[in-house]
Design an enzyme around this catalytic site. Structure first.
Site, PDB file in Angstrom:
ATOM      1  N   SER A  13       0.802  -1.106   0.226  1.00 30.86           N
ATOM      2  CA  SER A  13      -0.128   0.020  -0.001  1.00 30.86           C
ATOM      3  C   SER A  13       0.806   1.398   0.122  1.00 30.86           C
ATOM      4  CB  SER A  13      -0.951   0.046   1.299  1.00 30.86           C
ATOM      5  OG  SER A  13      -0.352   0.076   2.453  1.00 30.86           O
ATOM      6  N   ASN A 107      13.722   3.996   4.584  1.00 28.81           N
ATOM      7  CA  ASN A 107      12.937   2.950   5.260  1.00 28.81           C
ATOM      8  C   ASN A 107      11.629   3.723   6.036  1.00 28.81           C
ATOM      9  OD1 ASN A 107      11.986   0.514   6.099  1.00 28.81           O
ATOM     10  ND2 ASN A 107      12.910   0.814   8.199  1.00 28.81           N
ATOM     11  N   HIS A 109       8.962   2.859   8.900  1.00 23.90           N
ATOM     12  CA  HIS A 109       8.716   2.188  10.006  1.00 23.90           C
ATOM     13  C   HIS A 109       7.597   2.392  10.771  1.00 23.90           C
ATOM     14  CE1 HIS A 109      10.174  -0.794  12.963  1.00 23.90           C
ATOM     15  NE2 HIS A 109       9.790   0.259  13.976  1.00 23.90           N
ATOM     16  N   ASP A 142      23.621   0.415   8.664  1.00 20.65           N
ATOM     17  CA  ASP A 142      23.632  -1.120   9.102  1.00 20.65           C
ATOM     18  C   ASP A 142      23.053  -1.488  10.603  1.00 20.65           C
ATOM     19  OD1 ASP A 142      25.711  -0.012  10.354  1.00 20.65           O
ATOM     20  OD2 ASP A 142      27.063  -1.167   9.486  1.00 20.65           O
ATOM     21  N   LEU A 144      19.651  -1.891  12.662  1.00 21.25           N
ATOM     22  CA  LEU A 144      18.135  -2.135  12.362  1.00 21.25           C
ATOM     23  C   LEU A 144      17.396  -0.849  12.687  1.00 21.25           C
ATOM     24  CD1 LEU A 144      15.903  -3.984  11.341  1.00 21.25           C
ATOM     25  CD2 LEU A 144      15.983  -4.854  13.702  1.00 21.25           C
ATOM     26  N   GLU A 174       1.321   6.935   7.033  1.00 25.10           N
ATOM     27  CA  GLU A 174       2.307   6.606   6.097  1.00 25.10           C
ATOM     28  C   GLU A 174       2.014   7.164   4.775  1.00 25.10           C
ATOM     29  OE1 GLU A 174       4.274   2.624   8.434  1.00 25.10           O
ATOM     30  OE2 GLU A 174       2.713   2.197   6.712  1.00 25.10           O
TER      31      GLU A 174
HETATM   32  C1  GAR Z   1       4.177  -0.499   6.860  1.00 23.33           C
HETATM   33  O1  GAR Z   1       3.162  -0.249   7.942  1.00 23.33           O
HETATM   34  C2  GAR Z   1       5.321  -0.373   6.995  1.00 23.33           C
HETATM   35  O2  GAR Z   1       5.685   0.765   7.973  1.00 23.33           O
HETATM   36  C3  GAR Z   1       5.944  -1.695   7.851  1.00 23.33           C
HETATM   37  O3  GAR Z   1       5.370  -2.619   6.988  1.00 23.33           O
HETATM   38  C4  GAR Z   1       3.912  -1.994   6.628  1.00 23.33           C
HETATM   39  C5  GAR Z   1       3.901  -2.427   5.118  1.00 23.33           C
HETATM   40  O4  GAR Z   1       2.801  -2.024   4.675  1.00 23.33           O
HETATM   41  N1  GAR Z   1       7.168  -1.660   7.797  1.00 23.33           N
HETATM   42  C6  GAR Z   1       8.091  -2.453   8.513  1.00 23.33           C
HETATM   43  O5  GAR Z   1       7.538  -2.823   9.686  1.00 23.33           O
HETATM   44  C7  GAR Z   1       9.435  -2.528   8.502  1.00 23.33           C
HETATM   45  N2  GAR Z   1      10.263  -2.797   9.595  1.00 23.33           N
HETATM   46  P1  GAR Z   1       2.619  -1.979   2.946  1.00 23.33           P
HETATM   47  O6  GAR Z   1       3.183  -3.570   2.520  1.00 23.33           O
HETATM   48  O7  GAR Z   1       0.981  -2.094   2.826  1.00 23.33           O
HETATM   49  O8  GAR Z   1       3.121  -0.703   2.438  1.00 23.33           O
END
Ligand code: GAR
Length: 200
Positions: A13, A107, A109, A142, A144, A174
């Site tokens: 998304s 990234n 998060h 590097d 996390l 997001e």
């Molecule tokens: C999002 O909420 C993103 O912040 C998270 O995965 C989801 C992906 O949603 N990312 C993490 O947790 C990375 N550590 P999406 O596939 O619908 O974009």
């Protein structure tokens, strides 16, 4: 035009929010490559629907993290990329990638870092009775979820919020903030010294 690659593992998304913003020209950029480590990621369908160049590099096909990263690096290097966006990419990258694209990988998060790096952030918020939750967009190094923070979006947690409610509310933050940050990269107006902080 900012040349962008997006790495995904699942629903995509956030990828969709970038596709839409590029198509509407709110991001002056082009998604030149989408990479998924998961062959079943729904994000692949999204990329195909918009005729984007999409590669599946399945981590399970590689013996080590380094071999997997070398395969990704090979794809990324084919294009002269300006920005690599990890949008729900659930693999930890090694220095093979992070050092090749310093300050060019970001990234997204789902927590207010440094709180809750790693997985299950919404669960932690509920378990700890937090009043605030949010999202972070940061440079990737590097460590996390440890790179320099570019932007954060905060929400107030309601007493009635379930896990699903938080997921949904965090996703909508997001989808507002990721295109906004990427558009700043495209305009050259991203500030490395002052983080963007918004309340939703
Ligand atoms: C999002 O909420 C993103 O912040 C998270 O995965 C989801 C992906 O949603 N990312 C993490 O947790 C990375 N550590 P999406 O596939 O619908 O974009």
């Amino acid at each position: 035009m900012l040349k962008i690659a997006v790495l995904i593992s699942g629903n995509g998304s956030n990828l969709q929010s970038l596709i839409d913003a590029c198509e509407k020209n709110t991001i002056r950029g082009e998604i030149q490559l989408v990479i998924s480590n998961n062959p079943n990621a729904f994000g692949i369908q999204r990329a195909k629907k918009h005729s984007l160049n999409c590669k599946v590099i399945n981590n399970e096909d590689f013996k080590s993290r380094e071999d997997f990263d070398l395969a990704i690096l090979q794809e990324l290097k084919k294009i002269n990329l300006d920005l690599i966006v990890l949008a729900g990419f659930m693999r930890i990258l090694t220095p093979i990638i992070t050092e090749s694209f310093e300050e060019k990988i970001i990234n997204i998060h789902p927590s207010l870092l440094p709180k809750y790096p790693g997985l299950n952030t919404h669960e932690s918020v509920i378990k700890n009775g937090d009043k605030k939750h949010g999202i972070t967009i940061h440079f990737v190094n590097d460590v996390l979820d440890g790179g320099k923070i570019i932007a954060q979006g905060e929400i107030s947690v309601r007493q009635s919020d379930t896990l699903q409610d938080l997921k949904k509310r965090i996703h909508s933050v997001e989808h507002a903030m990721l295109p906004m940050v990427v558009s700043k990269f495209a305009d050259g107006s991203i500030c490395k010294y002052e983080k963007i902080y918004k309340k939703f």
